[in-house]
Write a protein that holds these residues in place. Structure first.
Motif, PDB file in Angstrom:
ATOM      1  N   TYR A 172       1.498  -7.225   3.063  1.00 18.43           N
ATOM      2  CA  TYR A 172       2.387  -7.567   1.967  1.00 18.43           C
ATOM      3  C   TYR A 172       3.365  -6.422   1.764  1.00 18.43           C
ATOM      4  N   GLY A 173       4.602  -6.793   1.457  1.00 24.07           N
ATOM      5  CA  GLY A 173       5.610  -5.780   1.217  1.00 24.07           C
ATOM      6  C   GLY A 173       6.581  -6.221   0.140  1.00 24.07           C
ATOM      7  N   TYR A 174       7.339  -5.263  -0.340  1.00 21.22           N
ATOM      8  CA  TYR A 174       8.354  -5.505  -1.358  1.00 21.22           C
ATOM      9  C   TYR A 174       9.711  -5.105  -0.791  1.00 21.22           C
ATOM     10  N   GLU A 175      10.750  -5.758  -1.269  1.00 23.10           N
ATOM     11  CA  GLU A 175      12.105  -5.363  -0.911  1.00 23.10           C
ATOM     12  C   GLU A 175      12.210  -3.871  -1.253  1.00 23.10           C
ATOM     13  N   ALA A 176      12.755  -3.092  -0.345  1.00 27.66           N
ATOM     14  CA  ALA A 176      12.682  -1.631  -0.424  1.00 27.66           C
ATOM     15  C   ALA A 176      13.204  -1.040  -1.730  1.00 27.66           C
ATOM     16  N   THR A 177      14.241  -1.630  -2.324  1.00 29.26           N
ATOM     17  CA  THR A 177      14.785  -1.044  -3.546  1.00 29.26           C
ATOM     18  C   THR A 177      13.838  -1.194  -4.737  1.00 29.26           C
ATOM     19  N   CYS A 178      12.795  -2.013  -4.592  1.00 27.08           N
ATOM     20  CA  CYS A 178      11.794  -2.115  -5.667  1.00 27.08           C
ATOM     21  C   CYS A 178      11.145  -0.763  -5.927  1.00 27.08           C
ATOM     22  N   LEU A 179      10.983   0.044  -4.886  1.00 25.91           N
ATOM     23  CA  LEU A 179      10.392   1.370  -5.065  1.00 25.91           C
ATOM     24  C   LEU A 179      11.237   2.205  -6.011  1.00 25.91           C
ATOM     25  N   ILE A 180      12.544   2.198  -5.797  1.00 27.96           N
ATOM     26  CA  ILE A 180      13.435   2.983  -6.653  1.00 27.96           C
ATOM     27  C   ILE A 180      13.437   2.410  -8.073  1.00 27.96           C
ATOM     28  N   ASP A 181      13.483   1.084  -8.200  1.00 28.46           N
ATOM     29  CA  ASP A 181      13.455   0.447  -9.524  1.00 28.46           C
ATOM     30  C   ASP A 181      12.163   0.789 -10.265  1.00 28.46           C
ATOM     31  N   PHE A 182      11.055   0.792  -9.540  1.00 29.32           N
ATOM     32  CA  PHE A 182       9.764   1.115 -10.135  1.00 29.32           C
ATOM     33  C   PHE A 182       9.742   2.571 -10.599  1.00 29.32           C
ATOM     34  N   CYS A 183      10.255   3.474  -9.766  1.00 32.52           N
ATOM     35  CA  CYS A 183      10.313   4.887 -10.149  1.00 32.52           C
ATOM     36  C   CYS A 183      11.202   5.092 -11.373  1.00 32.52           C
ATOM     37  N   GLU A 184      12.343   4.405 -11.411  1.00 32.29           N
ATOM     38  CA  GLU A 184      13.230   4.520 -12.571  1.00 32.29           C
ATOM     39  C   GLU A 184      12.555   4.000 -13.839  1.00 32.29           C
ATOM     40  N   LEU A 185      11.775   2.931 -13.719  1.00 28.44           N
ATOM     41  CA  LEU A 185      11.044   2.398 -14.871  1.00 28.44           C
ATOM     42  C   LEU A 185      10.030   3.420 -15.379  1.00 28.44           C
ATOM     43  N   ILE A 186       9.302   4.026 -14.477  1.00 29.85           N
ATOM     44  CA  ILE A 186       8.319   5.047 -14.859  1.00 29.85           C
ATOM     45  C   ILE A 186       9.021   6.205 -15.560  1.00 29.85           C
TER      46      ILE A 186
ATOM     47  N   ARG B 218       0.832  -1.211   0.000  1.00 29.52           N
ATOM     48  CA  ARG B 218       0.000   0.000   0.000  1.00 29.52           C
ATOM     49  C   ARG B 218       0.861   1.254   0.000  1.00 29.52           C
ATOM     50  N   GLY B 219       1.938   1.243   0.785  1.00 32.61           N
ATOM     51  CA  GLY B 219       2.829   2.392   0.839  1.00 32.61           C
ATOM     52  C   GLY B 219       3.501   2.663  -0.491  1.00 32.61           C
ATOM     53  N   MET B 220       3.890   1.605  -1.175  1.00 33.74           N
ATOM     54  CA  MET B 220       4.549   1.772  -2.471  1.00 33.74           C
ATOM     55  C   MET B 220       3.586   2.368  -3.486  1.00 33.74           C
ATOM     56  N   GLN B 221       2.375   1.851  -3.525  1.00 36.42           N
ATOM     57  CA  GLN B 221       1.393   2.366  -4.476  1.00 36.42           C
ATOM     58  C   GLN B 221       1.072   3.826  -4.202  1.00 36.42           C
ATOM     59  N   SER B 222       0.835   4.155  -2.943  1.00 37.43           N
ATOM     60  CA  SER B 222       0.468   5.542  -2.644  1.00 37.43           C
ATOM     61  C   SER B 222       1.636   6.498  -2.865  1.00 37.43           C
ATOM     62  N   THR B 223       2.857   6.032  -2.688  1.00 37.71           N
ATOM     63  CA  THR B 223       4.028   6.884  -2.887  1.00 37.71           C
ATOM     64  C   THR B 223       4.118   7.393  -4.320  1.00 37.71           C
ATOM     65  N   VAL B 224       3.737   6.558  -5.286  1.00 38.63           N
ATOM     66  CA  VAL B 224       3.790   7.003  -6.682  1.00 38.63           C
ATOM     67  C   VAL B 224       2.458   7.559  -7.165  1.00 38.63           C
ATOM     68  N   GLY B 225       1.478   7.650  -6.254  1.00 37.64           N
ATOM     69  CA  GLY B 225       0.201   8.269  -6.617  1.00 37.64           C
ATOM     70  C   GLY B 225      -0.878   7.315  -7.081  1.00 37.64           C
ATOM     71  N   MET B 226      -0.653   6.020  -6.957  1.00 28.18           N
ATOM     72  CA  MET B 226      -1.673   5.040  -7.348  1.00 28.18           C
ATOM     73  C   MET B 226      -2.608   4.814  -6.169  1.00 28.18           C
ATOM     74  N   SER B 227      -3.889   4.649  -6.473  1.00 26.26           N
ATOM     75  CA  SER B 227      -4.811   4.305  -5.395  1.00 26.26           C
ATOM     76  C   SER B 227      -4.514   2.873  -4.967  1.00 26.26           C
ATOM     77  N   SER B 228      -4.772   2.585  -3.708  1.00 19.33           N
ATOM     78  CA  SER B 228      -4.469   1.252  -3.201  1.00 19.33           C
ATOM     79  C   SER B 228      -5.717   0.487  -2.815  1.00 19.33           C
ATOM     80  N   GLY B 229      -6.862   1.080  -3.029  1.00 22.60           N
ATOM     81  CA  GLY B 229      -8.112   0.430  -2.632  1.00 22.60           C
ATOM     82  C   GLY B 229      -8.629  -0.536  -3.681  1.00 22.60           C
ATOM     83  N   GLY B 230      -9.708  -1.177  -3.325  1.00 21.73           N
ATOM     84  CA  GLY B 230     -10.365  -2.099  -4.247  1.00 21.73           C
ATOM     85  C   GLY B 230      -9.919  -3.523  -4.050  1.00 21.73           C
ATOM     86  N   SER B 231     -10.871  -4.438  -4.126  1.00 22.86           N
ATOM     87  CA  SER B 231     -10.523  -5.850  -3.960  1.00 22.86           C
ATOM     88  C   SER B 231      -9.952  -6.405  -5.257  1.00 22.86           C
ATOM     89  N   GLY B 232      -9.133  -7.417  -5.125  1.00 25.58           N
ATOM     90  CA  GLY B 232      -8.546  -8.054  -6.298  1.00 25.58           C
ATOM     91  C   GLY B 232      -7.471  -7.228  -6.974  1.00 25.58           C
TER      92      GLY B 232
END
Length: 168
Positions: free
Chosen positions: A69-83, A13-27
């Motif tokens: 659920y969580g991701y290894e912290a550097t995934c956030l940076i990798d995701f931002c670099e991809l964007i 949830r923290g990763m999604q909200s950090t880049v501005g994605m909503s984190s709600g909704g099932s599935g």
């Protein structure tokens, strides 16, 4: 979060909200992984990041409560670099995608600024002299107000004890 083995995690949830994605909704647990996979396909890159994002770590937060659920912290940076790479290649069009790219850029810049200070403090030993919340306060300057509750502090005594135990 930091696991007992030293693995650093950012919550899904923290990763999604950090880049501005909503984190709600099932599935929508793999929403960020699906988005990453689409971006990786656009730039003809292997789907290494999306595979990592499709297999989050289930952990119990240190404050207790429900497992998360969580991701290894550097995934956030990798995701931002991809964007940001997709934006540079002209593959991020539309208002929503522009927001993601702006947020990704803020994240990269904020961690770069805090990172260089942390490295210098580590090399010089200043991390023991500075106020324990100094880096957190510095990072908060670059974090939008709505994301500041995610910024945590670690007691200095805990860090000192880790260094003592591991001989650092």
């Amino acid at each position: 979060y930091v696991l007992e083995d030293g693995t650093r995690l950012i919550s899904q949830r923290g990763m999604q909200s950090t880049v501005g994605m909503s984190s709600g909704g099932s599935g929508r647990a793999h929403r960020i992984a699906e988005f990453s996979e689409r971006l990786e396909l656009r730039i003809n890159k292997t789907n290494e990041l999306s595979v990592r994002l499709k297999t989050p770590v289930l952990f119990t937060p240190f404050h207790g409560g429900k497992p998360a659920y969580g991701y290894e912290a550097t995934c956030l940076i990798d995701f931002c670099e991809l964007i940001l790479r997709c934006r540079e290649d002209g593959l991020m069009t539309g208002v929503r995608y522009s927001l993601y790219a702006e947020q990704a850029e803020r994240v990269i810049r904020a961690f770069a600024k805090v990172g260089i200070i942390a490295v210098i403090d580590e090399v010089t030993g200043y991390q023991y002299k500075r106020p324990h919340s100094e880096l957190t306060k510095l990072l908060a300057l670059y974090v939008p107000p709505e994301h500041r509750p995610w910024v945590k502090t670690v007691p200095q005594e805990y860090t000192k004890e880790l260094y003592r135990v591991w001989g650092w």
